[in-house]
Design a protein around this motif. Structure first.
Motif, PDB file in Angstrom:
ATOM      1  N   THR A 849       0.975  -1.269   0.063  1.00 42.89           N
ATOM      2  CA  THR A 849      -0.102  -0.151   0.037  1.00 42.89           C
ATOM      3  C   THR A 849       0.872   1.119   0.024  1.00 42.89           C
ATOM      4  N   ASP A 850       2.207   1.063   0.235  1.00 39.81           N
ATOM      5  CA  ASP A 850       3.008   2.268   0.099  1.00 39.81           C
ATOM      6  C   ASP A 850       3.221   2.655  -1.399  1.00 39.81           C
ATOM      7  N   SER A 851       3.435   1.501  -2.157  1.00 37.98           N
ATOM      8  CA  SER A 851       3.866   1.921  -3.562  1.00 37.98           C
ATOM      9  C   SER A 851       2.511   1.954  -4.540  1.00 37.98           C
ATOM     10  N   TRP A 852       1.402   1.389  -3.805  1.00 38.80           N
ATOM     11  CA  TRP A 852       0.063   1.573  -4.524  1.00 38.80           C
ATOM     12  C   TRP A 852      -0.521   2.464  -3.848  1.00 38.80           C
ATOM     13  N   ASN A 853      -0.541   3.819  -3.809  1.00 40.23           N
ATOM     14  CA  ASN A 853      -1.170   4.710  -2.973  1.00 40.23           C
ATOM     15  C   ASN A 853      -1.572   5.979  -3.840  1.00 40.23           C
ATOM     16  N   PRO A 854      -2.841   6.068  -4.260  1.00 37.65           N
ATOM     17  CA  PRO A 854      -3.310   7.315  -5.115  1.00 37.65           C
ATOM     18  C   PRO A 854      -2.641   8.729  -4.235  1.00 37.65           C
ATOM     19  N   ALA A 855      -2.948   8.597  -3.282  1.00 36.57           N
ATOM     20  CA  ALA A 855      -2.460  10.011  -2.603  1.00 36.57           C
ATOM     21  C   ALA A 855      -1.035  10.086  -2.546  1.00 36.57           C
ATOM     22  N   THR A 856      -0.331   9.501  -2.916  1.00 38.09           N
ATOM     23  CA  THR A 856       1.148   9.815  -2.870  1.00 38.09           C
ATOM     24  C   THR A 856       1.834   9.405  -4.119  1.00 38.09           C
ATOM     25  N   ASP A 857       1.184   8.773  -5.117  1.00 36.25           N
ATOM     26  CA  ASP A 857       1.807   8.264  -6.281  1.00 36.25           C
ATOM     27  C   ASP A 857       2.456   9.367  -7.230  1.00 36.25           C
ATOM     28  N   THR A 858       3.505   9.209  -7.399  1.00 36.85           N
ATOM     29  CA  THR A 858       4.305  10.142  -8.327  1.00 36.85           C
ATOM     30  C   THR A 858       3.990   9.928  -9.657  1.00 36.85           C
ATOM     31  N   PHE A 859       3.462   8.741 -10.170  1.00 41.37           N
ATOM     32  CA  PHE A 859       3.295   8.703 -11.558  1.00 41.37           C
ATOM     33  C   PHE A 859       2.149   9.285 -12.014  1.00 41.37           C
ATOM     34  N   LEU A 860       1.269   9.812 -10.970  1.00 40.98           N
ATOM     35  CA  LEU A 860      -0.099  10.509 -11.575  1.00 40.98           C
ATOM     36  C   LEU A 860      -0.105  12.025 -11.677  1.00 40.98           C
ATOM     37  N   LYS A 861      -0.903  12.249 -12.774  1.00 39.25           N
ATOM     38  CA  LYS A 861      -0.955  13.694 -12.782  1.00 39.25           C
ATOM     39  C   LYS A 861      -1.614  14.701 -11.634  1.00 39.25           C
ATOM     40  N   VAL A 862      -2.310  13.970 -11.070  1.00 42.76           N
ATOM     41  CA  VAL A 862      -3.081  14.390  -9.962  1.00 42.76           C
ATOM     42  C   VAL A 862      -3.255  13.378  -8.913  1.00 42.76           C
ATOM     43  N   GLN A 863      -2.762  13.756  -7.550  1.00 45.17           N
ATOM     44  CA  GLN A 863      -3.065  12.713  -6.444  1.00 45.17           C
ATOM     45  C   GLN A 863      -4.190  12.908  -5.890  1.00 45.17           C
ATOM     46  N   TYR A 864      -5.015  11.752  -5.409  1.00 46.62           N
ATOM     47  CA  TYR A 864      -6.325  11.934  -5.041  1.00 46.62           C
ATOM     48  C   TYR A 864      -6.490  10.986  -3.705  1.00 46.62           C
ATOM     49  N   SER A 865      -7.641  10.700  -3.237  1.00 46.33           N
ATOM     50  CA  SER A 865      -8.105   9.880  -2.254  1.00 46.33           C
ATOM     51  C   SER A 865      -9.204   9.636  -2.162  1.00 46.33           C
ATOM     52  N   ALA A 866      -9.855   8.494  -1.170  1.00 46.07           N
ATOM     53  CA  ALA A 866     -11.158   8.233  -1.124  1.00 46.07           C
ATOM     54  C   ALA A 866     -12.106   9.411  -0.568  1.00 46.07           C
ATOM     55  N   SER A 867     -11.505  10.383   0.163  1.00 48.17           N
ATOM     56  CA  SER A 867     -12.172  11.429   0.491  1.00 48.17           C
ATOM     57  C   SER A 867     -12.486  12.552  -0.531  1.00 48.17           C
ATOM     58  N   ASP A 868     -11.689  12.535  -1.432  1.00 46.66           N
ATOM     59  CA  ASP A 868     -11.746  13.561  -2.645  1.00 46.66           C
ATOM     60  C   ASP A 868     -11.053  12.734  -3.822  1.00 46.66           C
ATOM     61  N   ILE A 869     -12.156  12.329  -4.562  1.00 44.30           N
ATOM     62  CA  ILE A 869     -11.976  11.653  -5.761  1.00 44.30           C
ATOM     63  C   ILE A 869     -12.032  12.573  -7.088  1.00 44.30           C
ATOM     64  N   GLN A 870     -11.961  13.953  -6.886  1.00 42.89           N
ATOM     65  CA  GLN A 870     -12.027  14.579  -8.061  1.00 42.89           C
ATOM     66  C   GLN A 870     -10.757  14.515  -8.941  1.00 42.89           C
ATOM     67  N   GLY A 871      -9.770  14.117  -8.068  1.00 43.83           N
ATOM     68  CA  GLY A 871      -8.433  13.901  -9.100  1.00 43.83           C
ATOM     69  C   GLY A 871      -8.597  12.714 -10.093  1.00 43.83           C
ATOM     70  N   LYS A 872      -9.317  11.793  -9.745  1.00 50.64           N
ATOM     71  CA  LYS A 872      -9.807  10.613 -10.546  1.00 50.64           C
ATOM     72  C   LYS A 872     -10.042  10.890 -12.128  1.00 50.64           C
ATOM     73  N   SER A 873     -11.141  11.937 -12.255  1.00 46.98           N
ATOM     74  CA  SER A 873     -11.390  12.320 -13.401  1.00 46.98           C
ATOM     75  C   SER A 873     -10.346  13.144 -14.187  1.00 46.98           C
ATOM     76  N   GLU A 874      -9.603  13.804 -13.463  1.00 45.60           N
ATOM     77  CA  GLU A 874      -8.503  14.581 -14.063  1.00 45.60           C
ATOM     78  C   GLU A 874      -7.406  13.713 -14.604  1.00 45.60           C
ATOM     79  N   ASN A 875      -7.223  12.581 -13.848  1.00 43.41           N
ATOM     80  CA  ASN A 875      -6.417  11.685 -14.326  1.00 43.41           C
ATOM     81  C   ASN A 875      -6.863  10.623 -15.714  1.00 43.41           C
ATOM     82  N   LYS A 876      -8.169  10.632 -15.589  1.00 39.32           N
ATOM     83  CA  LYS A 876      -8.873   9.907 -16.833  1.00 39.32           C
ATOM     84  C   LYS A 876      -8.597  10.846 -18.188  1.00 39.32           C
ATOM     85  N   GLU A 877      -8.948  12.080 -17.764  1.00 37.42           N
ATOM     86  CA  GLU A 877      -8.610  13.002 -19.117  1.00 37.42           C
ATOM     87  C   GLU A 877      -7.122  13.258 -19.618  1.00 37.42           C
TER      88      GLU A 877
END
Length: 1090
Positions: A849-877
């Motif tokens: 869960t340290d390597s696979w963590n959307p809140a800290t994942d440096t490979f992502l354009k936008v980090q996000y978490s379960a409490s704020d999933i807005q970043g998921k749509s930005e990564n989709k785009e």
């Protein structure tokens, strides 16, 4: 009338191709979109090479005696000039055939755009028409002209014209009159068959485009090639006149059509201008309505001003009875107010009057404009009913009228702006009146306050006396409070001093306790480095085994003293450091277990599949629980060395037995993500681990049996006493029999063996004789109850050996543990597993869960978490832009799939899911490759098919950074495995908020529960599942997922957040392994004591 031959053809120069024959080639240049009729009588001619000139001369003599008309020039070597055909579209070939045809003369039709009009109509039997370029001509449909009795045929091509409405025909009657038919367009022509039983001759005819055409008649005479009827031949002059008439008529028709097109374009422009004018008129009417409303407001304000004047008059009468000072102020105010009224009210009345006049003129102009527009509509209607020529004449008038209308609109706009300015001025006047009213109100209030002040002046004096008395009392109270505050300050200072003394005592006590408690502020990588240093000194004979054991105990306890010792001698030499460490003595006991993992993979340095993730994830989880964990790997040449920290080779060589002799092995040490790792580098002539890949070699059995023996030799010579030796898959399953048969007698006897099989499909069987290479007794082990393969008695099975010789046997999920104990899923090992079922258990893997963590994942354009999933749509785009997918519809679901393309993963169902997703309006992204050549080729074909598609993209390789982006961007993740021991992708996808769609098998069944399954508690439902491994099963789950995504966004959002909050870490799985380890070790120690 009766004719020997009558041939009527329609030729269209655009989209025309020449007609070919064996003897000659003729071209017919014609205008685009035009038809030329041709009616002629044919005379038979023998075109053989021996009789050409004689027959031509004879025919010339006969015609000259009967007809005195001028004839065309005869020249034996004359050739028709080449006419350029560039830019003409190619036409489909048409076939001319006849059973009895002897001669066939081709006709080519040439566009008029580049024709210069200088070509002559020459009739020479020997001449061949030069072939012009035919670039760009489209092929025409094949058409057939045939007749059984025709001796000679004229091939004619018929073409389809896009806008053909009428056909001009040249009827051949006794008067040979040319009838003109109006041409509005060219209709499509059906195939026609032209034939005649009376045709005797076939004469080539060349028709020339009318533009720039100037027929020339030669001085010398020649027999005419065209006869209009049976009475006599048509002279060259008449033929030229005929062609000139045709060309002039076509030119006029072309000009008329062009004029009609321009007229229609102008009409469209007028209609557009009309719409614009109508919009401006609507806007003006709206502005007029606003102006009327403002006038009404101004009238109401005027009435209100008059009421204010009445009130002022009354106020003036009342103020006459007040004092002199007040009277002067009132008179001054009245004078100011009169001046303002004199200035504002007349201007206000004048502005309203002028505004009314302007509005009246605007209304008149508006009515006039409406009449003009109505007349314009009438004229436009008339325009539509007139022909093209009248439209052209009236267009100029309409343009003038439109210009006048624009001028009027501009004038109206200016008038409206002027009216608006005057209305604004009126509003300013009203605002000034309101300010005057406020001033009057303030003046009235000040007068009332003055009266009140006069009446209350005596009371104010009494109030002042009371206030002075109260002030004296307050001063006395302040003095007493100052004295109290000083006493409190003294008490505070004394308490601070006592607190400081107590704090110092607590610090001293905490320092004393810190020496005896483990340090938690240093990373695990630090303690791993210390452990490797101690082991290195032991192997290099710099310290004794007992000293090394004591130092290891201090490292296990994370003793502060050994940390301080390391810090003090960090810059010193090895001898000085050894001396410093040897001063440390302690009788502390070991807090946890000593676990050594032996594997062929470890993420991220050497990873092929999920095995590498398990070794790294389980090792770190056990380390966090306080256990000493070490990893031993082969030193591959293809490892990611940059992910290994402090990698160095030890100055020691370990010799191990293989193939009847001893081979040297170099030992390397380093840390990987905080874990101490040993790398074994064999010095074997076959270079076992210098192959450029981890698996897939022809001698894998020898490679990994050599490695297993070298590892145990290293543990023995290093003096290590692990509690658990945990080996993984068939590559290291040799460790179990080697340990009990060879190394326990040598003294390496402290450990219990745990064997984990991650996939029973891969068993590594080999001929029994190869087992002898690593020193095992083939005769003792090639038995049904030991390592003999259950399917072939002359082969040995490393997996079976691992099951038989291990104290603990695990696999990677509870469901998979049940499946492999059946004949269908056991891969021939079900009987062995059932026999050893008491030590066989399934434990579900976890994820890092340290390597696979959307809140800290440096490979992502936008980090996000379960409490704020807005970043998921930005990564989709962002992924859509990166892969070139369409972003037009943000609500279109995106399906992800990351897998190895092997039959186990259900590749046929993945292929079906791609097309089904498209049918249901979704997007699909696949990342992965296949080691199976035909599967790789199949998906390469699919990838090429969808290479530029808006909604599908296949990336047939593994890309670590892209995999993180796909997990974050996907709305759903499809995993249609035929069987799946555990599976990590469904856990990672849920961690990143991608809802899984899986088949109920193995670990998928243990981690994904259908949202529509009422037998599952609601809090555990987290995805979509199907049971049957077919297309219907995939369709059912996929369509249910899409329906929920589109029809119930709120429920979908809750499902995504629930999935992201599920704990798939290694903590719970490591606890289960910890219990297995502890029980096994406890039983072993109890057996020793007993």
């Amino acid at each position: 009338m009766t004719m020997a031959a009558k041939l009527t053809t329609c030729f269209v120069s655009r989209s025309f191709n020449g007609l070919d024959c064996k003897h000659s080639r003729i071209r017919f240049p014609l205008l685009s979109y035009r038809i030329l009729p041709a009616s002629c009588k044919m005379r038979q001619r023998n075109l053989s090479s021996q009789h050409k000139r004689q027959q031509v001369k004879k025919a010339a003599h006969e015609l000259s005696s009967t007809d005195g008309d001028s004839q065309l020039n005869e020249d034996k070597d004359s050739e028709l000039k080449k006419v350029p055909m560039d830019g003409l579209p190619k036409m489909n070939k048409k076939i001319t055939s006849s059973d009895d045809n002897k001669n066939s003369i081709p006709a080519e039709f040439i566009g008029a755009e580049e024709f210069n009009g200088d070509s002559l109509l020459n009739e020479d039997v020997d001449s061949e028409l030069k072939k012009g370029p035919m670039d760009g001509l489209p092929n025409m449909n094949k058409k057939i002209i045939s007749n059984d009795d025709i001796k000679n045929s004229v091939p004619v091509e018929f073409i389809d014209a896009e806008e053909f409405n009428g056909v001009s025909q040249l009827n051949d009657d006794e008067d040979s009159e040319l009838k003109k038919v109006s041409v509005d367009g060219l209709p499509s022509l059906n195939k026609k068959i032209i034939s005649s039983d009376d045709i005797e001759n076939s004469i080539p005819v060349k028709l020339i485009d009318a533009e720039g055409f100037s027929p020339t008649v030669q001085d010398e005479t020649k027999p005419s090639a065209i006869n209009i009827d049976r009475r006599g031949p048509l002279s060259g002059v008449e033929l030229g006149d005929l062609l000139a008439m045709i060309s002039n008529s076509e030119k006029n028709i072309l000009l008329l059509n062009q004029a009609r097109i321009r007229a229609l374009e102008d009409v469209d422009k007028i209609l557009a201008e009309k719409e614009a004018l109508q919009g401006e008129i609507n806007f003006l009417e709206m502005r007029l309505a606003e102006t009327d409303a403002r006038i009404k407001v101004a009238a109401q304000e005027k009435i209100h001003v008059e009421l204010l004047e009445d009130k002022l008059e009354k106020l003036r009468n009342e103020l006459t009875h007040r004092g002199s000072t007040e009277r002067k102020e009132l008179e001054l105010y009245e004078n100011q107010n009169m001046i303002l009224n004199d200035k504002s009210l007349p201007s206000h009345d004048n502005s309203i009057y002028s505004l009314s006049e302007e509005l009246s003129s605007l209304k008149a102009e508006n009515a006039s404009l409406k009449n003009d527009i109505q007349s314009l509509k009438t004229e436009l209607t008339d325009i539509k009913n007139t022909d093209g020529r009248e439209e052209v004449s009236e267009l100029s008038m309409l343009k003038v009228e439109c210009k006048d209308l624009r001028d009027k609109v501009e004038n109206l706009q200016a008038l409206l702006d002027k009216a608006t300015k005057e209305a604004d001025q009126t509003i300013i006047v009203l605002q000034q009146n309101q300010e005057l009213r406020k001033q009057v109100d303030k003046l009235e209030e000040s007068l009332e306050e003055a009266n009140v002040y006069k009446l209350s002046s005596e009371k104010m004096q009494q109030y002042n006396e009371l206030m002075q008395q109260k002030i004296k009392q307050l001063e006395e109270r302040l003095q007493r409070s100052d004295e109290e505050i000083n006493s409190y300050v003294q008490l505070y200072q004394e308490s601070v001093k006592e607190f400081q003394d107590t704090l110092n005592k607590v610090k001293e006590e905490s320092k004393k306790r810190a020496l005896d408690e483990p340090m938690d502020d240093m990373p695990w990588e630090f303690w791993s480095r210390l452990l490797l240093i101690v082991d290195g000194w032991l192997l290099e004979k710099k310290i004794l085994a007992n000293d090394a054991k004591q130092l290891r105990d201090m490292v296990w306890k994370r003793d502060r003293r050994i940390c301080d010792a390391y810090m003090t001698c960090k810059e010193k030499s090895d001898n000085e450091a050894v001396a410093t460490f040897m001063k440390l003595t302690s009788s502390s006991t070991r807090p946890g277990l000593y676990v050594v993992h032996i594997a062929a993979e470890m993420a991220p340095v050497a990873k092929v599949g999920g095995l590498g993730d398990v070794v790294a994830g389980l090792g770190k989880a056990l380390q966090k629980k306080g256990h000493l964990v070490e990893i031993i790997l082969p030193k591959y040449d293809c490892m990611e060395y940059d992910r290994v920290r402090d990698l160095r080779g030890l100055d020691v060589v370990i010799e191990s037995y293989f193939d009847g002799r001893l081979f040297k092995n170099k030992i390397w040490i380093g840390t990987v993500e905080g874990l101490p790792v040993y790398f074994i580098e064999p010095h074997h002539p076959d270079k076992f681990f210098w192959r450029g890949q981890l698996y897939g070699e022809h001698d894998d059995f020898k490679r990994f049996s050599f490695f297993s023996r070298a590892v145990l030799e290293f543990l023995l010579q290093a003096g290590k006493k692990p509690d658990i030796i945990h080996c993984h898959d068939w590559q290291t399953a040799f460790v179990a029999p080697l340990y009990w048969d060879i190394y326990v007698p040598k003294g390496l006897n402290s450990a219990r063996i745990c064997f984990t099989c991650h996939n029973f499909e891969y068993q590594g069987t080999a001929p029994a004789s190869e087992l002898a290479s690593c020193g095992l007794d083939v005769h003792q082990l090639n038995r049904p109850d030991r390592m003999q393969d259950n399917s072939a008695h002359d082969r040995v099975n490393p997996i079976k050996g691992g099951v038989v010789f291990s104290n603990i046997v695990t696999t990677v999920s509870p469901t998979y543990a049940q499946e492999v104990r059946t004949a269908e899923g056991g891969q021939s090992l079900h009987s062995t597993l059932n026999f050893h079922s008491k030590k066989f258990v399934g434990i579900l893997n976890g994820i890092d869960t340290d390597s696979w963590n959307p809140a800290t994942d440096t490979f992502l354009k936008v980090q996000y978490s379960a409490s704020d999933i807005q970043g998921k749509s930005e990564n989709k785009e962002a992924l859509r832009r990166h892969l070139g997918l369409s972003s037009a519809d943000n609500k279109r679901p995106l399906f992800g799939c990351i897998t190895r393309l092997v039959p186990q993963k259900g590749v046929h169902l993945i292929r079906h899911a791609i097309y089904r997703t498209l049918e249901k309006g979704g997007q699909f992204v696949l990342l992965g490759s296949s080691p199976v050549p035909h599967i790789q080729r199949e998906f390469e074909g699919i990838a090429n098919h969808f290479q530029y598609h808006d909604h599908v993209r296949l990336i047939l390789k593994y890309d670590e950074s892209l995999s993180h982006s796909i997990y974050a961007a996907s709305d759903m993740f499809i995993i249609p495995s035929i069987f799946e021991p555990c599976g990590l992708t469904q856990m990672i996808s849920m961690r990143y908020g991608a809802v899984p769609i899986v088949r109920k098998t193995g670990g998928l069944n243990d981690s994904v529960f259908d949202v529509d399954d009422d037998t599952i508690p609601l809090q555990f439902r987290n995805g979509f599942t199907f049971l049957t491994p077919d297309e219907q099963g995939v369709n059912s789950a996929l369509e249910r997922a899409i329906e929920l995504y589109r029809n119930n966004p709120e429920s979908w959002k809750q499902l995504v957040q629930k999935d992201m909050n599920i704990d798939f870490s290694w903590d719970s799985s490591a606890t289960l392994y910890e219990e297995l380890y502890s029980k096994s070790v406890a039983r072993a120690r109890a057996a020793i004591r007993g």
